[in-house]
Design a protein around this motif. Structure first.
Motif, PDB file in Angstrom:
ATOM      1  N   SER A  88       9.045 -14.090  -9.925  1.00  0.00           N
ATOM      2  CA  SER A  88       8.223 -12.870  -9.844  1.00  0.00           C
ATOM      3  C   SER A  88       9.146 -11.672  -9.585  1.00  0.00           C
ATOM      4  O   SER A  88       9.215 -11.139  -8.493  1.00  0.00           O
ATOM      5  CB  SER A  88       7.150 -13.003  -8.759  1.00  0.00           C
ATOM      6  N   TYR A  89       9.844 -11.282 -10.634  1.00  0.00           N
ATOM      7  CA  TYR A  89      10.819 -10.204 -10.535  1.00  0.00           C
ATOM      8  C   TYR A  89      10.104  -8.866 -10.443  1.00  0.00           C
ATOM      9  O   TYR A  89       9.288  -8.524 -11.291  1.00  0.00           O
ATOM     10  CB  TYR A  89      11.761 -10.237 -11.735  1.00  0.00           C
ATOM     11  N   HIS A  90      10.432  -8.116  -9.413  1.00  0.00           N
ATOM     12  CA  HIS A  90       9.744  -6.856  -9.147  1.00  0.00           C
ATOM     13  C   HIS A  90      10.668  -5.922  -8.358  1.00  0.00           C
ATOM     14  O   HIS A  90      11.603  -6.374  -7.702  1.00  0.00           O
ATOM     15  CB  HIS A  90       8.469  -7.118  -8.344  1.00  0.00           C
ATOM     16  N   GLY A  91      10.393  -4.659  -8.440  1.00  0.00           N
ATOM     17  CA  GLY A  91      11.156  -3.694  -7.669  1.00  0.00           C
ATOM     18  C   GLY A  91      11.169  -2.343  -8.340  1.00  0.00           C
ATOM     19  O   GLY A  91      10.509  -2.131  -9.350  1.00  0.00           O
ATOM     20  N   HIS A  92      11.901  -1.415  -7.755  1.00  0.00           N
ATOM     21  CA  HIS A  92      12.099  -0.100  -8.381  1.00  0.00           C
ATOM     22  C   HIS A  92      13.597   0.095  -8.558  1.00  0.00           C
ATOM     23  O   HIS A  92      14.316   0.516  -7.678  1.00  0.00           O
ATOM     24  CB  HIS A  92      11.408   1.034  -7.617  1.00  0.00           C
ATOM     25  N   ALA A  93      14.044  -0.267  -9.740  1.00  0.00           N
ATOM     26  CA  ALA A  93      15.482  -0.284 -10.010  1.00  0.00           C
ATOM     27  C   ALA A  93      16.052   1.092 -10.324  1.00  0.00           C
ATOM     28  O   ALA A  93      17.238   1.322 -10.128  1.00  0.00           O
ATOM     29  CB  ALA A  93      15.788  -1.236 -11.159  1.00  0.00           C
ATOM     30  N   ASP A  94      15.228   1.995 -10.823  1.00  0.00           N
ATOM     31  CA  ASP A  94      15.732   3.342 -11.111  1.00  0.00           C
ATOM     32  C   ASP A  94      15.889   4.101  -9.794  1.00  0.00           C
ATOM     33  O   ASP A  94      14.982   4.100  -8.961  1.00  0.00           O
ATOM     34  CB  ASP A  94      14.767   4.099 -12.024  1.00  0.00           C
ATOM     35  N   PRO A  95      17.021   4.750  -9.580  1.00  0.00           N
ATOM     36  CA  PRO A  95      17.208   5.507  -8.337  1.00  0.00           C
ATOM     37  C   PRO A  95      16.144   6.591  -8.186  1.00  0.00           C
ATOM     38  O   PRO A  95      15.696   7.172  -9.175  1.00  0.00           O
ATOM     39  CB  PRO A  95      18.588   6.138  -8.504  1.00  0.00           C
ATOM     40  N   LEU A  96      15.745   6.843  -6.948  1.00  0.00           N
ATOM     41  CA  LEU A  96      14.788   7.916  -6.696  1.00  0.00           C
ATOM     42  C   LEU A  96      15.392   9.256  -7.089  1.00  0.00           C
ATOM     43  O   LEU A  96      16.593   9.477  -6.935  1.00  0.00           O
ATOM     44  CB  LEU A  96      14.381   7.947  -5.226  1.00  0.00           C
ATOM     45  N   ASN A  97      14.544  10.130  -7.557  1.00  0.00           N
ATOM     46  CA  ASN A  97      14.945  11.473  -7.975  1.00  0.00           C
ATOM     47  C   ASN A  97      14.045  12.487  -7.274  1.00  0.00           C
ATOM     48  O   ASN A  97      13.460  13.354  -7.911  1.00  0.00           O
ATOM     49  CB  ASN A  97      14.835  11.582  -9.502  1.00  0.00           C
ATOM     50  N   THR A  98      13.930  12.354  -5.962  1.00  0.00           N
ATOM     51  CA  THR A  98      13.027  13.200  -5.190  1.00  0.00           C
ATOM     52  C   THR A  98      13.763  14.408  -4.610  1.00  0.00           C
ATOM     53  O   THR A  98      14.972  14.363  -4.404  1.00  0.00           O
ATOM     54  CB  THR A  98      12.413  12.403  -4.022  1.00  0.00           C
ATOM     55  N   VAL A 108       0.881  -1.166   0.000  1.00  0.00           N
ATOM     56  CA  VAL A 108       0.000   0.000   0.000  1.00  0.00           C
ATOM     57  C   VAL A 108       0.916   1.211   0.000  1.00  0.00           C
ATOM     58  O   VAL A 108       1.806   1.330   0.863  1.00  0.00           O
ATOM     59  CB  VAL A 108      -0.917   0.041   1.243  1.00  0.00           C
ATOM     60  N   TYR A 109       0.719   2.091  -0.963  1.00  0.00           N
ATOM     61  CA  TYR A 109       1.578   3.266  -1.093  1.00  0.00           C
ATOM     62  C   TYR A 109       0.986   4.461  -0.362  1.00  0.00           C
ATOM     63  O   TYR A 109      -0.229   4.649  -0.340  1.00  0.00           O
ATOM     64  CB  TYR A 109       1.840   3.579  -2.563  1.00  0.00           C
ATOM     65  N   LEU A 110       1.863   5.266   0.228  1.00  0.00           N
ATOM     66  CA  LEU A 110       1.470   6.374   1.098  1.00  0.00           C
ATOM     67  C   LEU A 110       2.032   7.704   0.602  1.00  0.00           C
ATOM     68  O   LEU A 110       2.364   8.579   1.403  1.00  0.00           O
ATOM     69  CB  LEU A 110       1.977   6.096   2.525  1.00  0.00           C
ATOM     70  N   ASN A 111       2.134   7.878  -0.703  1.00  0.00           N
ATOM     71  CA  ASN A 111       2.804   9.044  -1.283  1.00  0.00           C
ATOM     72  C   ASN A 111       1.819   9.973  -1.979  1.00  0.00           C
ATOM     73  O   ASN A 111       1.388   9.706  -3.095  1.00  0.00           O
ATOM     74  CB  ASN A 111       3.854   8.566  -2.293  1.00  0.00           C
ATOM     75  N   GLY A 112       1.456  11.058  -1.311  1.00  0.00           N
ATOM     76  CA  GLY A 112       0.588  12.053  -1.925  1.00  0.00           C
ATOM     77  C   GLY A 112       1.369  12.916  -2.906  1.00  0.00           C
ATOM     78  O   GLY A 112       2.558  13.161  -2.719  1.00  0.00           O
ATOM     79  N   ASP A 113       0.725  13.332  -3.972  1.00  0.00           N
ATOM     80  CA  ASP A 113       1.330  14.219  -4.985  1.00  0.00           C
ATOM     81  C   ASP A 113       2.648  13.669  -5.534  1.00  0.00           C
ATOM     82  O   ASP A 113       3.616  14.406  -5.705  1.00  0.00           O
ATOM     83  CB  ASP A 113       1.560  15.618  -4.409  1.00  0.00           C
ATOM     84  N   TRP A 114       2.684  12.370  -5.807  1.00  0.00           N
ATOM     85  CA  TRP A 114       3.897  11.765  -6.377  1.00  0.00           C
ATOM     86  C   TRP A 114       4.006  12.139  -7.843  1.00  0.00           C
ATOM     87  O   TRP A 114       3.051  12.038  -8.588  1.00  0.00           O
ATOM     88  CB  TRP A 114       3.854  10.249  -6.221  1.00  0.00           C
ATOM     89  N   LYS A 115       5.170  12.581  -8.265  1.00  0.00           N
ATOM     90  CA  LYS A 115       5.393  12.988  -9.652  1.00  0.00           C
ATOM     91  C   LYS A 115       6.202  11.924 -10.381  1.00  0.00           C
ATOM     92  O   LYS A 115       7.095  11.299  -9.803  1.00  0.00           O
ATOM     93  CB  LYS A 115       6.128  14.324  -9.697  1.00  0.00           C
ATOM     94  N   ASP A 116       5.911  11.729 -11.668  1.00  0.00           N
ATOM     95  CA  ASP A 116       6.632  10.735 -12.460  1.00  0.00           C
ATOM     96  C   ASP A 116       8.140  10.944 -12.425  1.00  0.00           C
ATOM     97  O   ASP A 116       8.901   9.981 -12.399  1.00  0.00           O
ATOM     98  CB  ASP A 116       6.160  10.762 -13.917  1.00  0.00           C
ATOM     99  N   GLU A 117       8.565  12.191 -12.420  1.00  0.00           N
ATOM    100  CA  GLU A 117      10.004  12.454 -12.453  1.00  0.00           C
ATOM    101  C   GLU A 117      10.727  12.018 -11.168  1.00  0.00           C
ATOM    102  O   GLU A 117      11.947  11.938 -11.130  1.00  0.00           O
ATOM    103  CB  GLU A 117      10.299  13.924 -12.762  1.00  0.00           C
ATOM    104  N   TYR A 118       9.962  11.692 -10.112  1.00  0.00           N
ATOM    105  CA  TYR A 118      10.578  11.192  -8.883  1.00  0.00           C
ATOM    106  C   TYR A 118      11.074   9.754  -9.052  1.00  0.00           C
ATOM    107  O   TYR A 118      11.825   9.262  -8.230  1.00  0.00           O
ATOM    108  CB  TYR A 118       9.596  11.216  -7.717  1.00  0.00           C
TER     109      TYR A 118
END
Length: 145
Positions: free
Chosen positions: A67-77, A23-33
């Motif tokens: 079941s390969y999954h994850g967020h491999a791109d570094p965050l850009n927040t 369950v994600y808890l990120n309000g106003d998340w932008k694609d560029e993040y």
């Protein structure tokens, strides 16, 4: 970064890990993040889904050796932003079907990591979900990558 497949058996009781729930808890998340959850094919040739970690989004999927999954791109927040989620895992005493087992590793293996065949899941050539923006799971159009 690499894409993981989680450990298969719980180390204390040998129960089989079956389902992941985020369950994600990120309000106003932008694609560029960045920080999108990527779900990859068994052979790591295509990104099957790219899911933005938006507030209240619930992701449930079967977990097994492929079941390969994850967020491999570094965050850009920005410095004040974090990527937040609640993770829940469900286990079963039942034997796993043979097609979900990577026989190259013992049942008690730790997390398995795979290298993406594509530079990023955001590239059109890596995606296997042409209508993701219509389904509301990309957090943007496939052409935005």
């Amino acid at each position: 970064l690499q894409i993981p497949s989680d450990f298969r058996q719980h180390p204390d009781n040998q129960l089989e890990r079956r389902v992941n729930m985020f369950v994600y808890l990120n309000g106003d998340w932008k694609d560029e993040y960045a920080g999108h959850l990527e779900l990859w094919s068994k052979d790591m040739s295509k990104c099957e889904q790219r899911i933005s970690p938006d507030l209240g989004k619930l992701v449930i999927f079967s977990t097994h050796d492929f079941s390969y999954h994850g967020h491999a791109d570094p965050l850009n927040t920005p410095p004040h932003r974090t990527r937040r989620s609640i993770a829940q895992y469900f286990y079963s005493p039942s034997a796993r079907p043979p097609g979900q087992i990577d026989r190259r590793h013992p049942a008690s293996h730790s997390t398995l990591y795979q290298t993406r065949n594509c530079e990023t899941c955001a590239k059109d050539t890596c995606q296997n979900f042409p209508n993701c923006s219509e389904l509301g799971i990309c957090g943007g159009s496939p052409s935005d990558g």
